[in-house]
Design a protein around this motif. Structure first.
Motif, PDB file in Angstrom:
ATOM      1  N   ASN A  83       0.854  -1.182   0.000  1.00 36.80           N
ATOM      2  CA  ASN A  83       0.000   0.000   0.000  1.00 36.80           C
ATOM      3  C   ASN A  83       0.891   1.233   0.000  1.00 36.80           C
ATOM      4  O   ASN A  83       2.122   1.130   0.007  1.00 36.80           O
ATOM      5  N   GLY A  84       0.291   2.394   0.036  1.00 35.37           N
ATOM      6  CA  GLY A  84       1.056   3.631  -0.095  1.00 35.37           C
ATOM      7  C   GLY A  84       2.022   3.898   1.026  1.00 35.37           C
ATOM      8  O   GLY A  84       2.930   4.728   0.888  1.00 35.37           O
ATOM      9  N   ARG A  87       6.650   2.088   1.402  1.00 40.32           N
ATOM     10  CA  ARG A  87       7.832   2.415   0.604  1.00 40.32           C
ATOM     11  C   ARG A  87       9.112   1.863   1.215  1.00 40.32           C
ATOM     12  O   ARG A  87      10.103   1.650   0.512  1.00 40.32           O
ATOM     13  N   ARG A 129       0.205  -1.986  -5.840  1.00 42.38           N
ATOM     14  CA  ARG A 129      -0.521  -1.395  -4.716  1.00 42.38           C
ATOM     15  C   ARG A 129      -1.932  -1.973  -4.624  1.00 42.38           C
ATOM     16  O   ARG A 129      -2.670  -1.999  -5.606  1.00 42.38           O
ATOM     17  N   SER A 131      -5.413  -1.253  -3.613  1.00 41.99           N
ATOM     18  CA  SER A 131      -6.099   0.034  -3.480  1.00 41.99           C
ATOM     19  C   SER A 131      -6.902   0.150  -2.194  1.00 41.99           C
ATOM     20  O   SER A 131      -7.036   1.242  -1.636  1.00 41.99           O
TER      21      SER A 131
END
Length: 316
Positions: A83-84, A87, A129, A131
């Motif tokens: 997911n966002g 990273r 990813r 969503s």
């Protein structure tokens, strides 16, 4: 039940040894999915800014242990469902040229080699990813277009697998080819009181999976055989994931899709050799760190001496 369970495990592991001694196979399992989009709420606040898969066991994050296990099993393409906020996982496996330059200048060549060899050069890495946080089944469905028509593996990184020989996925790959089945589910015996935390399977005399239920209560669980965070699955699973209704936790459950797959495909339940550490729980994570540091050739003896003295004082 216990005797036959252990006997079958030993018979299967004889096949594993033969495989790793040089058995040649025509079709390899080349792709693995790592669902790493979970929020890690049991480890808050540390997981607010850092993924739970980046929690270290001694000096490696959990995700690296899982990737090393996959590489050992012959996986060539790692597919991370993120997911966002994840990273850090991408950064971990990417090159850090500034750090590499500093290590080279300071002649810290051992550390330099370690960070440059996190992934073999022939291994491909893909990030997708997810969503929405719609569950494990949905995370796997996100990789459908990359899997194609190939049988694939799934590894849950917070299940840390230890074994002095081939680890869990390597054993499963060997059994998959030796037994000529459609898929393999890693299983282990758990306390009956813990069935509400796992997907639970029932099996026949030949270890074919007959049923699978997501997190049943101890009173309704058919067995105490739990899924252990490693799967080898046929691509036919995707049609059941695509048409699945939300299950436990209002999420698309992988176990529900597998349950619908079972009448049509032969999924072997495999009692793997080695130990699983449930690093999704704080006690399991602490146990993993304790055991791994004891096994460390540089730190083990020093830590054991300290721990022995520390416990002696506590008990005095």
């Amino acid at each position: 039940m216990t005797q036959s369970f252990e006997k079958q495990q030993q018979l299967d592991y004889d096949d594993v040894r033969k495989f790793f001694e040089g058995t040649q196979i025509m079709q390899k399992i080349k792709k693995a999915i790592f669902p790493v989009a979970g929020l890690g709420t049991r480890f808050l606040p540390v997981t607010k800014a850092s993924p739970k898969e980046m929690l270290p066991v001694v000096d490696k994050p959990l995700i690296q242990y899982a990737v090393e296990e996959a590489v050992e099993a012959g996986i060539e393409e790692m597919i991370f469902i993120t997911n966002g906020a994840k990273r850090a996982i991408e950064d971990h496996f990417d090159h850090n040229f500034e750090l590499e330059k500093v290590l080279h200048e300071k002649q810290k060549f051992k550390a330099l080699a370690e960070i440059q060899q996190l992934l073999p050069k022939q291994v491909k890495v893909v990030y997708i990813r997810q969503s929405e946080p719609l569950g494990l089944g949905h995370a796997i469905l996100c990789a459908r277009h990359l899997i194609g028509d190939e049988t694939f593996a799934v590894l849950l990184a917070d299940d840390l697998m230890y074994h002095e020989g081939p680890r869990c996925l390597g054993q499963m790959v060997a059994i998959y080819h030796d037994k000529n089945v459609d898929g393999v589910l890693a299983i282990e015996k758990i306390n009956k009181s813990e069935t509400h935390q796992y997907g639970i399977v029932s099996i026949d005399h030949a270890w074919r999976t007959q049923s699978i239920i997501e997190k049943p209560s101890p009173e309704t669980a058919p067995t105490n055989l739990a899924i252990a965070g490693r799967y080898i699955l046929p691509t036919s699973i995707f049609q059941y994931l695509e048409n699945a209704n939300p299950g436990v936790g209002n999420e698309i459950q992988l176990t529900d899709a597998i349950a619908k797959l079972l009448p049509h495909e032969h999924l072997l339940a495999y009692a793997f050799e080695g130990r699983r550490y449930d690093c999704g729980s704080k006690i399991g994570y602490a146990q993993a760190n304790f055991d791994y540091i004891l096994r460390d050739p540089d730190l083990g003896k020093k830590f054991e001496a300290w721990a022995t003295l520390r416990l002696a004082k506590e008990l005095a």
